[in-house]
Design an enzyme around this catalytic site. Structure first.
Site, PDB file in Angstrom:
ATOM      1  N   ILE A 297      40.521  41.374  30.213  1.00 20.22           N
ATOM      2  CA  ILE A 297      39.769  40.998  31.409  1.00 20.22           C
ATOM      3  C   ILE A 297      40.601  41.540  32.565  1.00 20.22           C
ATOM      4  CG2 ILE A 297      39.034  39.170  32.984  1.00 20.22           C
ATOM      5  CD1 ILE A 297      38.456  37.379  30.659  1.00 20.22           C
ATOM      6  N   TYR A 298      40.081  42.537  33.237  1.00 23.19           N
ATOM      7  CA  TYR A 298      40.794  43.137  34.358  1.00 23.19           C
ATOM      8  C   TYR A 298      39.865  43.258  35.547  1.00 23.19           C
ATOM      9  CZ  TYR A 298      44.790  44.234  31.443  1.00 23.19           C
ATOM     10  OH  TYR A 298      45.897  44.126  30.641  1.00 23.19           O
TER      11      TYR A 298
ATOM     12  N   ASN B 173      53.317  37.266  32.619  1.00 25.35           N
ATOM     13  CA  ASN B 173      52.134  37.254  33.482  1.00 25.35           C
ATOM     14  C   ASN B 173      51.713  35.797  33.702  1.00 25.35           C
ATOM     15  OD1 ASN B 173      49.742  37.639  34.848  1.00 25.35           O
ATOM     16  ND2 ASN B 173      48.953  39.190  33.438  1.00 25.35           N
TER      17      ASN B 173
ATOM     18  N   LYS C 264      44.260  26.688  32.394  1.00 27.17           N
ATOM     19  CA  LYS C 264      43.271  25.935  33.172  1.00 27.17           C
ATOM     20  C   LYS C 264      41.916  25.911  32.460  1.00 27.17           C
ATOM     21  CE  LYS C 264      40.904  27.719  36.473  1.00 27.17           C
ATOM     22  NZ  LYS C 264      40.354  28.472  37.522  1.00 27.17           N
TER      23      LYS C 264
ATOM     24  N   GLY D 156      37.138  37.247  37.654  1.00 27.54           N
ATOM     25  CA  GLY D 156      37.744  37.006  36.348  1.00 27.54           C
ATOM     26  C   GLY D 156      37.079  35.836  35.640  1.00 27.54           C
TER      27      GLY D 156
ATOM     28  N   TYR E 292      44.305  30.944  31.923  1.00 24.23           N
ATOM     29  CA  TYR E 292      43.819  30.586  30.587  1.00 24.23           C
ATOM     30  C   TYR E 292      44.117  29.135  30.243  1.00 24.23           C
ATOM     31  CZ  TYR E 292      42.684  35.460  30.113  1.00 24.23           C
ATOM     32  OH  TYR E 292      42.122  36.695  30.308  1.00 24.23           O
TER      33      TYR E 292
END
Length: 175
Positions: free
Chosen positions: A94-95, A133, A142, A106, A140
């Site tokens: 996912i970018y 990161n 969250k 996102g 993720y």
């Protein structure tokens, strides 16, 4: 904003958005040599042709005003980068372009991945995220993901550790 499925005709668009978003995300924390080596391989025309033609992999582009601002790649079955979980969908990428960070792009792509997982009737969604990161790890976490393992990701000549995180879909009431 629209989300549309990528096809082989999108190879140049994928090469462009993939290279740009990966560079924006990781260039400050990695050497130019390692970045170049990774980008030349991961986003080569030959590699992208294989990925775009893979029946167990899907790409989705998010577009705003006819501009591609991010993308999603998911894998199932034998196309997953790890074979640790049965009946699972992997979010491989996912970018989102940096200028659109904080604008829920996102999250929209993540929700698309969950929609695909539901359509494919999988039990688990998982991904790998670089242990440094922290922004992505928070995102993720969250969203309910928990770490379950680690693996090595080669960025050029540098071996980096990715946390493997998963979300059991039977724990969600709805998505």
């Amino acid at each position: 904003m629209i989300i549309r499925k990528g096809t082989i005709q999108d190879i140049e668009k994928l090469k462009e958005i993939g290279t740009l978003t990966f560079t924006e995300t990781f260039s400050l924390d990695n050497s130019q040599e390692n970045m170049n080596a990774y980008l030349e391989d991961a986003f080569s025309t030959e590699n992208l042709k294989v990925e775009l033609n893979d029946q167990n992999a899907e790409f989705y582009f998010v577009e705003l005003d006819q501009k591609t601002i991010g993308y999603l790649k998911v894998n199932i079955g034998t196309s997953q980068t790890e074979k640790k979980l049965k009946n699972a969908l992997e979010i491989e990428r996912i970018y989102v372009l940096q200028e659109f960070h904080g604008k829920k792009v996102g999250q929209i792509l993540y929700e698309k991945a969950l929609e695909l997982a539901k359509m494919k009737d999988v039990e688990t969604v998982w991904l790998g995220v670089w242990e440094q990161n922290l922004k992505a790890i928070r995102f993720y976490t969250k969203n309910g993901f928990v770490p379950f393992d680690k693996h090595i990701f080669k960025l050029g000549y540098d071996e980096q550790t990715d946390l493997l995180m998963k979300l059991e879909l039977n724990t969600l009431t709805s998505f």
